[in-house]
Design an enzyme around this catalytic site. Structure first.
Site, PDB file in Angstrom:
ATOM      1  N   TYR A   1       2.688  -6.702  -4.282  1.00 35.33           N
ATOM      2  CA  TYR A   1       1.999  -5.757  -3.421  1.00 35.33           C
ATOM      3  C   TYR A   1       0.800  -5.192  -4.147  1.00 35.33           C
ATOM      4  CZ  TYR A   1       1.419  -3.794   0.961  1.00 35.33           C
ATOM      5  OH  TYR A   1       0.887  -3.561   2.184  1.00 35.33           O
TER       6      TYR A   1
ATOM      7  N   TYR B   1       2.915   4.403   4.419  1.00 37.11           N
ATOM      8  CA  TYR B   1       2.042   3.408   3.783  1.00 37.11           C
ATOM      9  C   TYR B   1       2.612   2.032   4.041  1.00 37.11           C
ATOM     10  CZ  TYR B   1      -0.267   7.240   1.356  1.00 37.11           C
ATOM     11  OH  TYR B   1      -0.969   8.369   1.065  1.00 37.11           O
ATOM     12  N   GLU B   2       1.731   1.061   4.305  1.00 41.62           N
ATOM     13  CA  GLU B   2       2.217  -0.254   4.712  1.00 41.62           C
ATOM     14  C   GLU B   2       2.994  -0.959   3.614  1.00 41.62           C
ATOM     15  OE1 GLU B   2      -1.028  -2.848   5.729  1.00 41.62           O
ATOM     16  OE2 GLU B   2      -1.218  -3.424   3.648  1.00 41.62           O
ATOM     17  N   SER B   3       2.871  -0.475   2.392  1.00 40.14           N
ATOM     18  CA  SER B   3       3.640  -1.088   1.310  1.00 40.14           C
ATOM     19  C   SER B   3       5.132  -0.826   1.487  1.00 40.14           C
ATOM     20  CB  SER B   3       3.143  -0.572  -0.039  1.00 40.14           C
ATOM     21  OG  SER B   3       2.913   0.816   0.003  1.00 40.14           O
TER      22      SER B   3
END
Lengths: 254, 325
Positions: free
Chosen positions: B58, A50-52
């Site tokens: 985020y 996941y890009e997080s």
């Protein structure tokens, strides 16, 4: 045969090519369920990225956001977003990525930036997010989107993330390293891309869907693959996992 | 070395690395001094008209919301901002408050709740000018600034309109002859980061995903850190590997329990879904958004008063919902 929804079919179809992948770059929503389905039906070692900043996520429940802590708990590694994009994605370690978009054209180029003219947009959309680099660097891209004329347009209003640009050779000319779009998975059919030209083709029809119905929902005269198939429906096991475990509240299956 | 392609987007701050180094040399305190102050004081001291500012977060995780609200509260003084970065809730507030004149945009949206109405109004009306970037692109730009180099060579945005409307340049790589995208370093006037814990000097630690805190902290001329907890330095030294932001980068430390509200804080509290929905609903019109800002910001003196308004019961319920490790 069991009844199933269009979304359940999309998830099941998206999970199939993932059974061969080792690493997959995932978003929330349908792609997330597809990846978790692949993990539970033959590819337990598939590493979800996941890009997080999460590598090897094992979400215990359905993540609501790309930053959802459930993606972190039990994951293999967590790192800054810059490092994940740089060392894993740009480093060439991502086999497959799943993307969606507001518009897609005949070469699989994606738009998630504006509808209309950039200088005076009719609709300002969220922007690239991670999509642009993912489309550039992933080994293969699977695009998941519903079939309709608003989405499948001859030319995207804004080319946010590259497919084959104006033809397969163009990716190479622009220095784009990844393999490009492999399939487009919709609620009525499956598209692939001509191995020479990079143009989108109808590759598979879902049970009960006709070529005419698909063509009527695409904004250009879309080609048909010489190896057109009927795409098999979700298995009993696919449906059971989706309904009992992966999306019990039906947030994305509906 | 031929430039193959040049983005026509605006570069809102030049990547003058010597000036940045000089700033760091002269203006960054490397003393262990007490930097604890309120949101109001931190914003008054460091955020000014036309400041080039970025928040780190985020999605709805670890949002510096108490700081973002204070910026809105001081709208009359600050008026206009130049903004870089990602954002869901905090950039939405600034856009709705009509404070954002220029925007380096990567993703502004409400995730499961769809596209941002505040962004749509600001950009479609022409009140906010934009340049396009990607999530990787913007964080790599900050990484370049943190490294002290004017650009980073990458594969970012190649072949796209995203590049065309960015301020990046594509050149021929002198080693291989292949096209390579140069991302200009991004130096912020002010950065804002919300963390789990910090000491009064600014040594700050984060749990769970760290987003782009590492890069933003090092790309900011002034850095405001808000923290759920202010702890003794001894507590920081117990897990030094967690200290993503050391004190010498920090200009202000703000104690902000529930500082990410209505966003979440991993392992500490869950997001307030009802409140996020209330914003999504209110922000559908300019009038609705202004009414929401009045109720939650202009009519409320500070963060503590907002927490009082929300009430202990609701906040404790959010704590109870936090996922355990």
């Amino acid at each position: 045969m069991t009844d199933y929804t269009a979304s359940e079919m999309m998830i099941a179809v998206a999970a199939r090519p993932l059974r061969e992948a080792r690493t997959v770059f995932v978003g929330v929503g349908l792609p997330n369920i597809a990846c978790n389905l692949a993990r539970r039906t033959g590819n337990p070692d598939l590493a979800l990225i996941y890009e997080s900043g999460v590598f090897g996520a094992q979400p215990a429940r359905l993540p609501l956001s790309i930053g959802d802590p459930t993606l972190v708990s039990g994951a293999t590694a967590v790192m800054p977003m810059a490092d994940l994009f740089m060392f894993y994605l740009q480093g060439g370690l991502v086999d497959v990525a799943l993307l969606g978009a507001a518009q897609i054209d005949r070469f699989g180029n994606l738009n998630s930036t504006v509808i209309g003219d950039y200088a005076a947009p009719k609709v300002r959309l969220p922007g690239s997010g991670g999509a642009c680099e993912i489309a550039i660097n992933a080994g293969q891209v699977l695009i998941i989107t519903r079939l309709n004329k608003r989405t499948f347009v001859e030319n995207v209003d804004f080319l946010t993330s590259p497919g084959y640009l104006s033809g397969r050779a163009q990716r190479e000319a622009f220095g784009i390293p990844g393999g490009g779009p492999q399939q487009v998975i919709t609620d009525r059919c499956l598209f692939d891309f001509d191995p020479v030209t990079g143009e989108m083709r109808i590759a598979g029809l879902y049970p009960g869907v006709t070529i005419e119905e698909v063509k009527a929902n695409v904004g250009w005269d879309v080609a048909v693959s010489p190896a057109l198939v009927e795409v098999p429906p979700p298995s009993e096991e696919d449906l059971r996992l989706m309904r009992e475990t992966l999306d019990p509240d039906g947030l994305y299956r509906g | 070395m031929p430039v193959l392609e040049e983005g026509q987007g605006e570069l809102f701050q030049p990547p003058d690395m010597d000036a940045f180094r000089e700033w760091n040399r002269r203006k960054k305190s490397r003393r262990m001094e007490d930097k604890l102050m309120t949101e109001r004081e931190a914003v008054e001291r460091f955020v000014h008209e036309n400041s080039y500012i970025g928040t780190e977060l985020y999605g709805t995780v670890r949002c510096p919301m108490s700081l973002a609200r204070e910026v809105v509260r001081q709208r009359e003084r600050i008026k206009n901002l130049r903004v870089a970065g990602q954002g869901v809730l905090e950039l939405d507030l600034w856009l709705a408050a009509d404070m954002v004149r220029t925007l380096d945009l990567t993703y502004i949206g409400l995730e499961v709740y769809g596209i941002s109405h505040a962004l749509r109004r600001a950009v479609e009306s022409g009140r906010t000018r934009t340049a396009e970037w990607s999530n990787a692109g913007i964080t790599w730009r900050m990484k370049a600034a943190a490294m002290g180099v004017p650009f980073l060579p990458t594969t970012s945005m190649l072949g796209t309109d995203t590049l065309r409307y960015s301020a990046a340049k594509v050149i021929e790589d002198p080693f291989t002859g292949r096209p390579v995208c140069l991302l200009p370093a991004l130096i912020l006037d002010v950065g804002m980061i919300h963390v789990h814990r910090a000491d009064r000097y600014g040594n700050a630690q984060i749990e769970g995903i760290s987003g782009f805190a590492f890069e933003l902290a090092r790309a900011s001329k002034r850095l405001i850190v808000s923290a759920e907890e202010i702890v003794d330095s001894e507590d920081i030294r117990r897990q030094p590997d967690r200290t993503i932001i050391p004190y010498y980068l920090v200009d202000a430390v703000v104690h902000a329990p529930f500082g990410s509200y209505p966003g979440e804080m991993p392992y500490t509290y869950w997001r307030d879904e009802d409140e996020i929905r209330a914003w999504v609903e209110a922000s559908k019109t300019a009038e609705g958004a202004e009414t929401y800002l009045k109720r939650t910001i202009f009519d409320v003196p500070d963060h503590a008063a907002l927490l009082e308004m929300i009430g202990t019961e609701r906040l404790e319920a959010l704590r109870a919902l936090a996922s355990q490790r």
